[in-house]
Design a protein around this motif. Structure first.
Motif, PDB file in Angstrom:
ATOM      1  N   VAL A   1       0.821  -1.091   0.181  1.00 24.05           N
ATOM      2  CA  VAL A   1      -0.164   0.354  -0.234  1.00 24.05           C
ATOM      3  C   VAL A   1       0.822   1.104   0.378  1.00 24.05           C
ATOM      4  CG1 VAL A   1      -1.804  -0.829   0.943  1.00 24.05           C
ATOM      5  CG2 VAL A   1      -0.303   0.289   2.270  1.00 24.05           C
ATOM      6  N   ALA A   2       0.642   1.572  -0.647  1.00 18.79           N
ATOM      7  CA  ALA A   2       1.214   3.185  -0.596  1.00 18.79           C
ATOM      8  C   ALA A   2       0.565   4.532  -0.208  1.00 18.79           C
ATOM      9  CB  ALA A   2       1.461   4.053  -2.083  1.00 18.79           C
ATOM     10  N   LEU A   3       1.331   5.665   0.898  1.00 19.46           N
ATOM     11  CA  LEU A   3       0.562   6.763   1.364  1.00 19.46           C
ATOM     12  C   LEU A   3       1.394   8.239   1.310  1.00 19.46           C
ATOM     13  CD1 LEU A   3       1.939   6.798   4.724  1.00 19.46           C
ATOM     14  CD2 LEU A   3       0.861   4.688   4.799  1.00 19.46           C
ATOM     15  N   VAL A   4       0.994   9.215   1.804  1.00 18.77           N
ATOM     16  CA  VAL A   4       2.094  10.218   1.999  1.00 18.77           C
ATOM     17  C   VAL A   4       1.765   9.978   3.688  1.00 18.77           C
ATOM     18  CG1 VAL A   4       2.464  12.380   1.838  1.00 18.77           C
ATOM     19  CG2 VAL A   4       1.732  11.092  -0.283  1.00 18.77           C
ATOM     20  N   ALA A   5       2.827  10.124   3.950  1.00 18.67           N
ATOM     21  CA  ALA A   5       3.735  10.916   5.879  1.00 18.67           C
ATOM     22  C   ALA A   5       2.987  12.359   6.058  1.00 18.67           C
ATOM     23  CB  ALA A   5       4.299  10.437   6.694  1.00 18.67           C
ATOM     24  N   ASP A   6       1.334  12.688   6.146  1.00 22.40           N
ATOM     25  CA  ASP A   6       1.014  14.305   6.361  1.00 22.40           C
ATOM     26  C   ASP A   6       0.533  13.943   7.092  1.00 22.40           C
ATOM     27  OD1 ASP A   6      -1.053  12.704   5.404  1.00 22.40           O
ATOM     28  OD2 ASP A   6      -2.339  14.616   4.460  1.00 22.40           O
ATOM     29  N   ASN A   7       0.299  13.411   8.358  1.00 19.45           N
ATOM     30  CA  ASN A   7      -0.442  14.039   9.355  1.00 19.45           C
ATOM     31  C   ASN A   7       0.491  13.444  10.440  1.00 19.45           C
ATOM     32  OD1 ASN A   7      -2.387  14.980  11.470  1.00 19.45           O
ATOM     33  ND2 ASN A   7      -4.179  13.674  10.228  1.00 19.45           N
ATOM     34  N   PRO A   8       0.908  14.493  11.247  1.00 23.21           N
ATOM     35  CA  PRO A   8       1.960  13.882  11.858  1.00 23.21           C
ATOM     36  C   PRO A   8       1.535  13.602  13.882  1.00 23.21           C
ATOM     37  CG  PRO A   8       1.753  16.282  12.272  1.00 23.21           C
ATOM     38  CD  PRO A   8       1.082  16.030  11.281  1.00 23.21           C
ATOM     39  N   GLY A   9       1.699  12.507  14.157  1.00 25.51           N
ATOM     40  CA  GLY A   9       1.702  12.067  15.480  1.00 25.51           C
ATOM     41  C   GLY A   9       2.095  10.764  15.708  1.00 25.51           C
ATOM     42  N   ASP A  10       1.388  10.322  16.604  1.00 27.58           N
ATOM     43  CA  ASP A  10       1.233   8.745  16.399  1.00 27.58           C
ATOM     44  C   ASP A  10      -0.008   7.988  16.010  1.00 27.58           C
ATOM     45  OD1 ASP A  10       4.213   8.739  18.129  1.00 27.58           O
ATOM     46  OD2 ASP A  10       3.586   8.583  20.097  1.00 27.58           O
ATOM     47  N   TRP A  11       0.329   7.330  15.622  1.00 24.64           N
ATOM     48  CA  TRP A  11      -1.192   6.368  15.184  1.00 24.64           C
ATOM     49  C   TRP A  11      -0.943   5.741  14.742  1.00 24.64           C
ATOM     50  CZ3 TRP A  11      -4.543  10.656  13.543  1.00 24.64           C
ATOM     51  CH2 TRP A  11      -3.894  11.293  13.495  1.00 24.64           C
ATOM     52  N   ALA A  12      -1.923   4.552  16.663  1.00 26.08           N
ATOM     53  CA  ALA A  12      -3.027   3.617  16.479  1.00 26.08           C
ATOM     54  C   ALA A  12      -2.726   2.714  14.897  1.00 26.08           C
ATOM     55  CB  ALA A  12      -3.548   3.103  17.059  1.00 26.08           C
ATOM     56  N   PHE A  13      -1.926   0.866  14.954  1.00 34.06           N
ATOM     57  CA  PHE A  13      -2.052   0.458  13.508  1.00 34.06           C
ATOM     58  C   PHE A  13      -2.635  -1.197  14.000  1.00 34.06           C
ATOM     59  CE2 PHE A  13       0.721  -1.682   9.602  1.00 34.06           C
ATOM     60  CZ  PHE A  13      -0.141  -0.988   9.518  1.00 34.06           C
ATOM     61  N   HIS A  14      -3.200  -1.232  13.280  1.00 33.69           N
ATOM     62  CA  HIS A  14      -4.122  -2.642  14.417  1.00 33.69           C
ATOM     63  C   HIS A  14      -5.496  -3.564  13.862  1.00 33.69           C
ATOM     64  CE1 HIS A  14      -8.315  -1.079  15.490  1.00 33.69           C
ATOM     65  NE2 HIS A  14      -7.392   0.122  15.485  1.00 33.69           N
TER      66      HIS A  14
END
Length: 467
Positions: A436-449
């Protein structure tokens, strides 16, 4: 970080809450007045059909009713005040919404759990129109199993011209013969595909009938808000097409599901469907769930009135959401491995419902628990850069993988062809590898589950850091 440190760090957010924001109410579509809209979590009871006993111990935002559909407007600020009327701790996560990290509702990662009688103000401006949903991220398994899941619609800036807009919250419950809730967690289910409910509902009703205009154009918003069930859906055999996936207008066509090729909708996923209804009054069409033991009508759409004479050519092209476009030529690859953890023992800590088992892992390390200190991210991404995440499933079970705060686009799979439609949740099949492709455009610690909640709570969880 202890409670005092956390509250001191968020004092600015509390001051902002006094400014006053509006919410579009589900019931009448009227603009709320200045100030927050209160969402009070409470226990309630409900009867899942006239021939069924009343079920106690459910959790909702309303008395004797399911959690309401919340309607916001794209680009307009919202202020939602969560008030906890439970003895449990809780928080609220706005699934799929790209919002500031502090508003994401993940305990210990973005906020402290909300205790009994306490409140938390969620303030954000939704940048994207579409179908999203909300659910607790503390005591997640218990409160979701008890019913605390609701659809959140972010309406487009302009009216899309449908004759009916019908949100459908697909949710199962585990009930005994006496109508009361059965245990929501089983170690056997957690170590496999999850513990399924035995009463399938739509908007807390069993096979409800929804009246829609004859000859009209209808927008269905289907959301799978279960803790484990992957729906196999067959849509009515009438003119129609899938117009949005997980909140965003489709870029590549999604095939129309049939009895031979149903649509898989896993926990956390949503699909928007445009239908042209028959012209005659009183015609009923079903959205059908294919089950291992047969099938069930999840909803029946009944035509009413004189035909509106609409045409599928009038279905609008939904306006694209303002999503960043990954630069694949410069994208960095990072691999994440999802697998089983054979030891079975895990931490039991914090205030948010760990079970004391570890059956699952990311990169062969199970999530130790929400409140464990010193747990680093599974990936660190640089703000503004493009990435390809290789999601590798080394387990025998399917996992709907959800990333908070960011949107990604499937590129390729080793098992099937995936439409390149933006999403926040992808169903990773047994032994499947998806890029999957993304742009890391939103700062912070993001849950991934994993969004099979028993998998999440027994190790298949982590977070991605964007700095």
């Amino acid at each position: 970080m202890d409670r005092r440190q956390f509250l001191l760090g968020t004092a600015g957010a509390g001051a902002l809450a006094a400014g006053g924001y509006g919410l579009w109410r589900a019931a009448d579509g009227e603009r709320a007045g200045a100030g927050p809209v209160e969402l009070r979590v409470r226990e309630t009871s409900y009867r899942f059909g006239a021939d069924r006993p009343e079920t106690a111990g459910l959790v909702s935002l309303a008395d004797g009713a399911p959690p309401p559909v919340l309607r916001l407007k794209q680009g307009q600020p919202a202020h939602l005040r969560l008030v906890n009327g439970l003895t449990d701790y809780t928080t609220m996560h706005w699934h799929g919404i790209r919002l500031p990290n502090a508003m994401d509702g993940v305990p210990y990662l973005t906020q402290f759990p909300v205790g009994e009688g306490e409140a938390f103000d969620y303030l954000f401006t939704p940048p994207d129109a579409g179908t999203y949903w909300y659910h607790p991220h503390c005591m997640t398994m218990r409160q979701m199993a008890q019913g605390l899941t609701g659809i959140l619609v972010v309406e487009e800036a302009e009216d899309m011209g449908f004759d009916a807009d019908v949100p459908l919250n697909l949710k199962d419950f585990r009930l005994g013969d006496d109508g009361q809730l059965l245990p929501y967690f089983t170690p056997r289910g957690a170590a496999r595909g999850g513990t399924l409910g035995n009463v399938l509902t739509t908007n807390w009703q069993v096979s409800p009938v929804e009246d829609v205009p004859a000859g009209g154009l209808v927008r269905l918003r289907l959301a799978a808000t279960d803790t484990a069930r992957i729906y196999q859906l067959v849509l009515p055999d009438v003119p129609g097409r899938i117009i949005a996936w997980d909140g965003h207008p489709v870029r590549e066509e999604v095939p129309w599901p049939t009895a031979d090729a149903p649509l898989a909708l896993s926990p956390g996923q949503r699909v928007d469907v445009a239908l042209r209804m028959p012209d005659a009054d009183g015609i009923e069409l079903a959205v059908v769930a294919r089950l291992g033991f047969g099938q069930q009508d999840m909803v029946r759409l009944r035509t009413v009135g004189a035909s509106l004479g609409r045409d599928m050519r009038e279905v609008p092209v939904l306006p694209a959401n303002p999503l960043p476009v990954p630069d694949l030529a410069k994208a960095e690859m990072q691999e994440l491995v999802f697998g089983w953890t054979p030891d079975g023992s895990g931490a039991d800590n914090g205030l948010c419902g760990n079970f004391g088992y570890s059956f699952w892992s990311i990169d062969r390390t199970p999530w130790p628990g929400d409140a464990v200190e010193g747990v680093g991210p599974v990936a660190t991404l640089k703000l503004g850069r493009s990435y390809v995440l290789r999601l590798r499933n080394e387990s025998p079970n399917a996992h709907p993988i959800h990333l908070h705060g960011l949107v990604f686009t499937p590129l390729r799979s080793n098992r099937r062809t995936l439409p390149a439609n933006p999403t926040d949740t992808v169903l990773l099949q047994r032994n499947e590898v998806i890029d999957v492709a993304l742009v890391a455009d939103n700062p912070g610690d993001w849950a991934f589950h994993c969004h099979v909640i028993e998998h999440q709570k027994t190790g298949l969880a982590g977070y991605v850091r964007v700095v």
